[in-house]
Design a protein around this motif. Structure first.
Motif, short mmCIF file in Angstrom:
data_model
loop_
_atom_site.label_atom_id
_atom_site.label_comp_id
_atom_site.label_asym_id
_atom_site.label_seq_id
_atom_site.Cartn_x
_atom_site.Cartn_y
_atom_site.Cartn_z
N PHE A 31 0.61 -0.77 -0.43
CA PHE A 31 0.01 -0.13 -0.08
C PHE A 31 0.75 1.09 0.39
CE2 PHE A 31 -3.23 -3.02 1.74
CZ PHE A 31 -3.87 -2.91 0.86
N LEU A 32 1.83 1.14 0.93
CA LEU A 32 3.00 2.65 0.86
C LEU A 32 3.37 2.67 -0.77
CD1 LEU A 32 4.23 4.42 2.18
CD2 LEU A 32 5.80 2.63 2.50
N PHE A 33 3.67 1.03 -1.74
CA PHE A 33 4.34 1.29 -2.98
C PHE A 33 3.08 2.40 -3.67
CE2 PHE A 33 6.75 -2.41 -2.24
CZ PHE A 33 7.81 -2.09 -2.44
N CYS A 34 1.75 1.59 -3.40
CA CYS A 34 0.78 2.73 -4.60
C CYS A 34 0.87 3.83 -3.68
CB CYS A 34 -0.50 1.67 -3.84
SG CYS A 34 -1.00 0.20 -4.26
N GLY A 35 0.72 4.23 -2.87
CA GLY A 35 0.94 6.07 -2.17
C GLY A 35 2.35 6.76 -2.87
N PHE A 36 2.82 6.13 -3.60
CA PHE A 36 4.02 6.44 -4.31
C PHE A 36 4.12 6.21 -5.79
CE2 PHE A 36 6.83 5.96 0.06
CZ PHE A 36 7.36 7.26 -0.14
N TYR A 37 3.38 5.17 -5.93
CA TYR A 37 3.00 5.64 -7.62
C TYR A 37 2.43 6.80 -7.51
CZ TYR A 37 1.54 3.39 -12.22
OH TYR A 37 1.62 3.31 -13.47
N LEU A 38 1.12 6.87 -6.72
CA LEU A 38 0.44 8.09 -7.18
C LEU A 38 0.22 9.07 -6.91
CD1 LEU A 38 -3.05 6.93 -5.58
CD2 LEU A 38 -2.73 7.52 -7.66
N MET A 39 1.91 8.90 -5.87
CA MET A 39 2.93 10.45 -6.00
C MET A 39 4.00 11.08 -6.96
SD MET A 39 5.86 11.64 -3.88
CE MET A 39 7.03 10.93 -5.06
N GLY A 72 4.01 14.58 0.06
CA GLY A 72 3.85 14.17 1.31
C GLY A 72 2.26 13.87 1.04
N GLY A 73 1.71 14.59 0.96
CA GLY A 73 0.19 14.69 0.68
C GLY A 73 -0.31 13.50 -0.13
N TRP A 74 0.18 13.27 -1.34
CA TRP A 74 -0.53 12.80 -1.56
C TRP A 74 0.06 11.14 -1.51
CZ3 TRP A 74 -2.68 12.24 -6.82
CH2 TRP A 74 -2.85 12.60 -7.44
N VAL A 75 1.52 10.82 -0.92
CA VAL A 75 2.09 9.60 -0.48
C VAL A 75 0.46 9.44 0.73
CG1 VAL A 75 3.93 8.37 0.92
CG2 VAL A 75 4.18 9.75 -1.19
N MET A 76 0.59 9.63 2.24
CA MET A 76 -0.47 9.21 2.75
C MET A 76 -1.96 9.38 2.27
SD MET A 76 1.34 12.20 5.86
CE MET A 76 -0.14 13.48 5.35
N THR A 77 -1.86 10.50 1.74
CA THR A 77 -3.49 9.69 0.93
C THR A 77 -3.57 8.61 -0.04
OG1 THR A 77 -3.35 11.87 -0.42
CG2 THR A 77 -4.43 12.53 1.46
N GLY A 78 -2.60 8.51 -0.73
CA GLY A 78 -2.68 7.64 -1.74
C GLY A 78 -2.56 6.39 -1.29
N THR A 79 -2.24 6.28 -0.02
CA THR A 79 -2.04 4.79 0.96
C THR A 79 -2.39 4.47 1.03
OG1 THR A 79 0.55 5.32 0.84
CG2 THR A 79 -0.54 3.52 2.22
N LEU A 80 -3.45 5.53 1.90
CA LEU A 80 -4.69 5.27 3.09
C LEU A 80 -5.75 4.62 2.24
CD1 LEU A 80 -6.92 5.28 5.22
CD2 LEU A 80 -6.82 7.64 4.73
#
Length: 150
Positions: A31-39, A72-80
């Motif tokens: 899920f963290l990978f997903c957050g970074f992908y969205l970032m 950083g906000g994109w990583v957090m919200t994207g992960t969630l």
């Protein structure tokens, strides 16, 4: 303030990120990978939105006037959001559903290129080509795409 339509554009990206990274699903940091992908997608989107005047940040940064904490906000919200999506939709995601990810990246890459934002355009082109190749591989794997006759 951002346009009221932004959440509608965000949802297909949240669907596309876990789909594209589905081969990593068993990894503990999926899920963290997903957050970074969205970032990474936002590295494409936000500079174009600022350049087009969709919004303006009071305190920008060296990266096309987009504040670094935005990413950083994109990583957090994207992960969630990826956690929520994956738990709400437990079936494998078909390759067709990633088409919006491809179209979004292709469109915004073009905007960036024509606005002289070459780094975001390059990031977007890589993301678009990767999404297209992944979707084609998924469709072929599932028998939905036939090979051309030689």
């Amino acid at each position: 303030l951002v346009p009221w339509t932004v959440p509608f554009a965000w949802v297909p990206l949240v669907i596309g990120a876990p789909a594209r990274l589905s081969s990593l699903r068993k990894q503990p940091l999926f899920f963290l990978f997903c957050g970074f992908y969205l970032m990474a997608i936002d590295l494409l989107l936000d500079p174009a939105a600022v350049k087009l005047g969709f919004w303006k940040y009071e305190f920008g940064s060296i990266y096309y006037d987009v504040p670094l904490q935005n990413f950083g906000g994109w990583v957090m919200t994207g992960t969630l959001a990826s956690v929520v999506w994956a738990n709400a939709y437990r079936r494998p995601i078909a390759g067709e559903l990633i088409s919006t990810l491809f179209l979004t990246c292709a469109f915004w890459s073009s905007v960036c290129f024509f606005k002289g934002l070459y780094i975001p355009a390059g990031i977007g082109a890589i993301l678009a080509i990767d999404a297209l190749r992944w979707a084609q591989a998924q469709l072929k794997q599932n028998g939905a795409v036939s090979s051309p006759v030689n």
